[in-house]
Design a protein around this motif. Structure first.
Motif, short mmCIF file in Angstrom:
data_model
loop_
_atom_site.label_atom_id
_atom_site.label_comp_id
_atom_site.label_asym_id
_atom_site.label_seq_id
_atom_site.Cartn_x
_atom_site.Cartn_y
_atom_site.Cartn_z
N VAL A 51 1.09 -1.13 0.19
CA VAL A 51 -0.26 -0.19 -0.21
C VAL A 51 1.07 1.33 0.10
N ASP A 52 0.49 2.14 -0.42
CA ASP A 52 1.09 3.75 0.29
C ASP A 52 1.43 3.50 1.98
N GLU A 53 2.77 4.95 1.36
CA GLU A 53 3.23 4.68 3.49
C GLU A 53 2.25 5.65 3.84
N ASP A 54 1.59 6.07 3.11
CA ASP A 54 0.89 6.73 3.46
C ASP A 54 -0.90 6.23 4.56
N ASP A 55 -1.26 5.31 4.28
CA ASP A 55 -2.52 3.78 4.61
C ASP A 55 -1.89 3.32 5.80
N ALA A 56 -0.50 2.63 5.75
CA ALA A 56 -0.04 1.77 5.61
C ALA A 56 -0.31 2.08 7.42
N ASP A 57 -0.57 2.30 8.55
CA ASP A 57 -1.14 2.15 10.07
C ASP A 57 -2.29 1.92 10.00
N ALA A 58 -2.96 2.44 8.79
CA ALA A 58 -5.00 2.26 8.63
C ALA A 58 -4.80 0.74 8.31
N ALA A 59 -4.44 -0.18 7.20
CA ALA A 59 -4.16 -0.52 6.31
C ALA A 59 -3.90 -1.58 7.39
N ARG A 60 -3.00 -1.73 8.83
CA ARG A 60 -2.20 -2.60 9.24
C ARG A 60 -4.04 -2.66 9.85
N ARG A 61 -3.95 -1.54 10.84
CA ARG A 61 -5.35 -1.70 12.15
C ARG A 61 -6.14 -2.45 11.31
N ILE A 62 -6.50 -2.12 10.06
CA ILE A 62 -8.08 -2.97 9.53
C ILE A 62 -7.21 -4.78 9.63
#
Length: 67
Positions: A51-62
Motif C-alpha cells: 500500500v501507499d506509505e500514507d495508508d500503511a497504519d490504517a491498513a495494518r489496523r484493518i
C-alpha cells in the motif's frame, strides 16, 4: 508516494486482504502472486501486500481487526 509492505500472506489470503482494504478505500496490490506458478510452487511463496506509505497504519489496523 512510496509503497510499503503491510504483510505477507498465502496467495488466496492476500487477495482477500486486498479486497478488504479496497472496500475501505485503501488501494492495495500484490507482489509475487504469480511467482513460480509454472512449476507449482506458488503455494509456498508468500505474497506481499503493498500500500501507499500514507495508508500503511490504517491498513495494518484493518488487518489486525479482521484477525
Amino acid at each position: 508516494m512510496a509503497i510499503v509492505e503491510i504483510g505477507r500472506f498465502n496467495r488466496n489470503e492476500a487477495h482477500i486482504v486486498i479486497g478488504r482494504l479496497d472496500s475501505e478505500g485503501i488501494p492495495a496490490f500484490a507482489l509475487d502472486a504469480n511467482a513460480s506458478i509454472a512449476d507449482g510452487s506458488y503455494l509456498f511463496i508468500p505474497v506481499r501486500v503493498m500500500v501507499d506509505e500514507d495508508d500503511a497504519d490504517a491498513a495494518r489496523r484493518i488487518i489486525a481487526d479482521a484477525a
